[in-house]
Motif scaffolding. Structure first.
Motif, PDB file in Angstrom:
ATOM      1  N   ASP A   1       6.323   7.868  13.737  1.00 32.04           N
ATOM      2  CA  ASP A   1       5.537   8.734  12.851  1.00 32.04           C
ATOM      3  C   ASP A   1       6.122  10.123  12.785  1.00 32.04           C
ATOM      4  O   ASP A   1       6.045  10.814  11.772  1.00 32.04           O
TER       5      ASP A   1
ATOM      6  N   LYS B   1      -3.378  13.048  12.727  1.00 32.45           N
ATOM      7  CA  LYS B   1      -2.476  12.479  11.705  1.00 32.45           C
ATOM      8  C   LYS B   1      -1.010  12.622  12.108  1.00 32.45           C
ATOM      9  O   LYS B   1      -0.674  13.500  12.888  1.00 32.45           O
TER      10      LYS B   1
ATOM     11  N   LYS C   1       1.144   1.533  11.113  1.00 31.78           N
ATOM     12  CA  LYS C   1       0.716   2.810  10.525  1.00 31.78           C
ATOM     13  C   LYS C   1       1.303   2.990   9.128  1.00 31.78           C
ATOM     14  O   LYS C   1       2.459   2.627   8.885  1.00 31.78           O
ATOM     15  N   GLY C   2       0.511   3.549   8.247  1.00 30.86           N
ATOM     16  CA  GLY C   2       1.014   3.905   6.928  1.00 30.86           C
ATOM     17  C   GLY C   2       1.346   2.714   6.053  1.00 30.86           C
ATOM     18  O   GLY C   2       1.946   2.862   4.988  1.00 30.86           O
ATOM     19  N   SER C   3       0.975   1.485   6.478  1.00 30.49           N
ATOM     20  CA  SER C   3       1.300   0.303   5.676  1.00 30.49           C
ATOM     21  C   SER C   3       0.430   0.286   4.407  1.00 30.49           C
ATOM     22  O   SER C   3      -0.538   1.043   4.299  1.00 30.49           O
TER      23      SER C   3
ATOM     24  N   THR D   1      -3.365   0.252   4.697  1.00 31.35           N
ATOM     25  CA  THR D   1      -4.015   1.478   5.200  1.00 31.35           C
ATOM     26  C   THR D   1      -4.221   2.475   4.066  1.00 31.35           C
ATOM     27  O   THR D   1      -5.107   3.306   4.128  1.00 31.35           O
ATOM     28  N   ARG D   2      -3.374   2.364   3.032  1.00 31.45           N
ATOM     29  CA  ARG D   2      -3.502   3.302   1.915  1.00 31.45           C
ATOM     30  C   ARG D   2      -4.587   2.868   0.929  1.00 31.45           C
ATOM     31  O   ARG D   2      -5.031   3.643   0.116  1.00 31.45           O
TER      32      ARG D   2
END
Ligand code: M6R
Length: 606
Positions: free
Chosen positions: A30, A79, A372-374, A377-378
């Motif tokens: 990240d 974050k 994360k951030g896949s 998740t959005r």
């Protein structure tokens, strides 16, 4: 899961740190950062994004020094941005720290520090460590770290340095830390691959170890300051073997990572005293009347455990679908529906499309996701990360047990918030959940693993297998059969044990191994009856039983004994036995478990 590196010696510290971090990006990506002692101060550079972003910055504006610490982050609290990236510095910048793990009691510590005048820059739990050590410091860094850690609860691999001392102080509890011993230089890292460009002499620090490094020497002690001695090991592994942590395969490494993965999933979220769970979700738990769980493969089986737990503890009706069916069956969805998607990768196209379908129909959405951030998740309204760390083996292992633990926390959260779960049952279940990392560690003890290997090898030539389980452990049977199919290519069927007599019993003959999950349960007697039905027809029973069992094992041909766990958390412990049985069957047959035929880690086509 984050990656940490420390260096003290004669080389350019920045180069050593970047080289080490590049081998640890699998632990998180990240953000990354370094702090280097440049002579008069500790200079910090850190950025959100992959290590290459930091590398470019350091190429443009280099840092010169021979002592430094570096970090690659897999965000848990706060974050993934520049400010939350590590290292974190004390108020006056004289102390810098990097941390891997979760400080569970960071909130009360942070509030107390703020009331004493500390100003925090980040949203991380880790930053409390920098302030706490600063407050304790009066000329002796080692003492300050020790005193600070005595106030901390949770998991940590921590590395600290002070501008006025040419030394690095580090400590670990739960999170891994390995020290590299060089010629007039010393190293620290979360994992061996980060060290291999520089040294093959390493010391694996144990839980509760603290170490002080100087240029050419080190001292290891416990957290009270009593000296302890640890063996120096010579690492023979080549680079690829090192990435597997010395294990033969990623899958086995990931099976053994489960105690750590479970700590990451659970710790910091369980409030023992009140029986409450803090999931930091924005959803209103009282706002929906039904729950729809959608997932594929192993994640679907984690969802089945979730269905059972949520209905039991929170008394909300739950329906569950394999994602590939969901959007074609015109499900009934309203704004009172909470749709939960479960996915390791967050990219599985079937689950993603089902999520879009649920949203279109007005459902609120929650993702139980690892990556994360896949994409998922959005698109979801809220995410509950499982924090299992990157999973490379195609057959999912640690993501499954972390997903099941996340479902348990969700059920507890809903039950407490909706008033269907009283504080004392909540507290009891919470304590049982907290035990999971230790129970899984125990499930992975040498003798238990050796026994499962023996059983796997005994039945490796079977053409078919049957798996049976009841209640909350029916999905354990399904997952056991899926694992075996995926990596050994042996045909396996799985049923709720009571369903066997309605058809599958016809399959039973003396060649059929039948794995029966018969751990402690209110339904154990009924399961024992099923075992007898199998035996009466000549089937070979492999019973998975709890420590201390005398009943189920009496009727079995082979027994796999697992640590005793509360029935509601037992699917996590029992899954480990399923994974090992599949693993050792496949390796006994010479299969490539990390790359099973026809499979992909992330299925992004419909
Ligand atoms: O990434 P996801 O959790 O969405 O993946 C779902 C399935 O494709 C996955 O669990 C698959 O069944 C694994 N190979 C199981 O080991």
């Amino acid at each position: 899961m984050c990656g940490i590196v420390g260096y003290i010696g004669t080389k350019n510290a920045t180069e050593v740190l970047i080289s080490g971090l590049s081998k640890l990006e699998y632990r998180g990506y990240d953000s990354s950062g370094v702090a280097v002692h440049t002579g008069s101060k500790l200079e910090v550079r850190k950025n959100a994004g992959k290590l290459s972003v930091l590398q470019t910055e350091l190429e443009q504006q280099s840092l010169s020094g021979t002592l430094g610490i570096g970090h690659t982050r897999w965000a848990t609290h706060g974050k993934p941005n520049d400010v939350n990236a590590h290292p974190h510095a004390s108020e006056d910048g004289s102390i810098v720290i990097i941390h891997n793990g979760i400080i569970e009691n960071y909130l009360p510590l942070k509030e107390a520090l703020i009331s004493r005048g500390h100003v925090f820059k980040s949203e991380t739990d880790s930053e409390v460590l920098a302030h706490l050590i600063e407050e304790k410091y009066s000329g002796n860094l080692e003492q300050a770290v020790r005193e600070a850690l005595s106030e901390v609860r949770g998991a940590y691999g921590i590395v600290v340095t002070h501008v006025n001392h040419r030394e690095i102080v580090a400590a670990r509890t739960v999170s891994p830390l390995v020290m590299g011993v060089g010629q007039n230089e010393m190293f620290l890292a979360s994992d061996v691959p980060a060290l291999l460009n520089y040294t093959r002499e390493v010391v694996f620090l144990h839980d509760g170890d603290m170490v002080v490094l100087n240029d050419s020497s080190y001292r290891i002690m416990d957290l009270q300051g009593n000296p302890v001695s640890r063996e120096v090991s010579h690492i023979e592994w080549d680079a690829e073997a090192a990435e597997k942590g010395g294990f033969d395969t990623y899958m086995l490494k990931e099976i053994y990572e489960q105690p750590q993965a479970l700590s990451n999933t659970l710790l910091g979220r369980l409030q023992d005293q009140t029986g409450e769970v803090d999931l930091e979700l924005n959803l209103d738990p009282a706002s929906f009347k039904r729950i729809s769980i959608i997932a594929c493969g192993t994640a679907f089986y984690a969802g089945l455990v979730g269905e059972y737990l949520i209905e039991q503890l929170a008394r909300v009706p739950v329906e569950i679908d394999v994602a590939s069916e969901y959007r074609y069956r015109q499900p009934l969805v309203s704004e009172n529906t909470l749709a939960i998607v479960i996915s390791q990768s967050g990219e599985t196209i079937d689950t993603l499309e089902a999520l879009r379908e649920a949203k279109k129909s007005g459902a609120k959405t929650l993702g139980i996701i690892n990556a994360k951030g896949s994409s998922m998740t959005r698109e979801v309204d809220d995410t509950l990360y499982i924090h299992a760390g990157p999973e490379i083996g195609v057959a999912s292992t640690k993501a499954y047990t972390s997903m099941v633990s996340a479902m348990l926390m969700l059920a507890l959260w809903l039950g407490r918030a909706r008033g269907t779960l009283d504080a004392s049952t909540g507290t009891e279940l919470l304590r049982s959940a907290r035990e999971l990392p230790r129970l899984v560690e125990e499930a992975l003890s040498e003798s238990r693993v050796a026994n499962i290997k023996r059983v796997a090898e005994k039945y490796k030539d079977a053409r078919d297998y049957l798996f049976l389980g009841r209640g909350v452990n029916s999905p354990t049977a399904y997952e056991g059969a899926l694992k075996l199919k995926e990596i050994s290519y042996i045909h396996a069927e799985a049923y709720a044990a009571g369903e066997m007599k309605h058809g599958p019993i016809a399959l039973i003959d003396e060649k059929l191994p039948v794995v029966v999950i018969a751990t402690d349960s209110v339904l154990l007697e009924k399961t024992i009856s099923n075992i007898q039905e199998v035996r009466a027809r000549g089937g070979k029973v492999i019973a998975v039983v709890s420590d201390g069992d005398t009943e189920a094992s009496r009727h079995a041909d082979d027994v796999i004994i697992v640590p005793k766990a509360h029935e509601m958390v037992s699917p996590v412990v029992n899954a480990v036995a399923m994974q090992l049985l599949a693993y050792f069957t496949a390796t006994a047959l010479g299969k490539d478990v990390d790359k099973p035929r026809n499979l992909a880690k992330s299925v992004t086509v419909e």
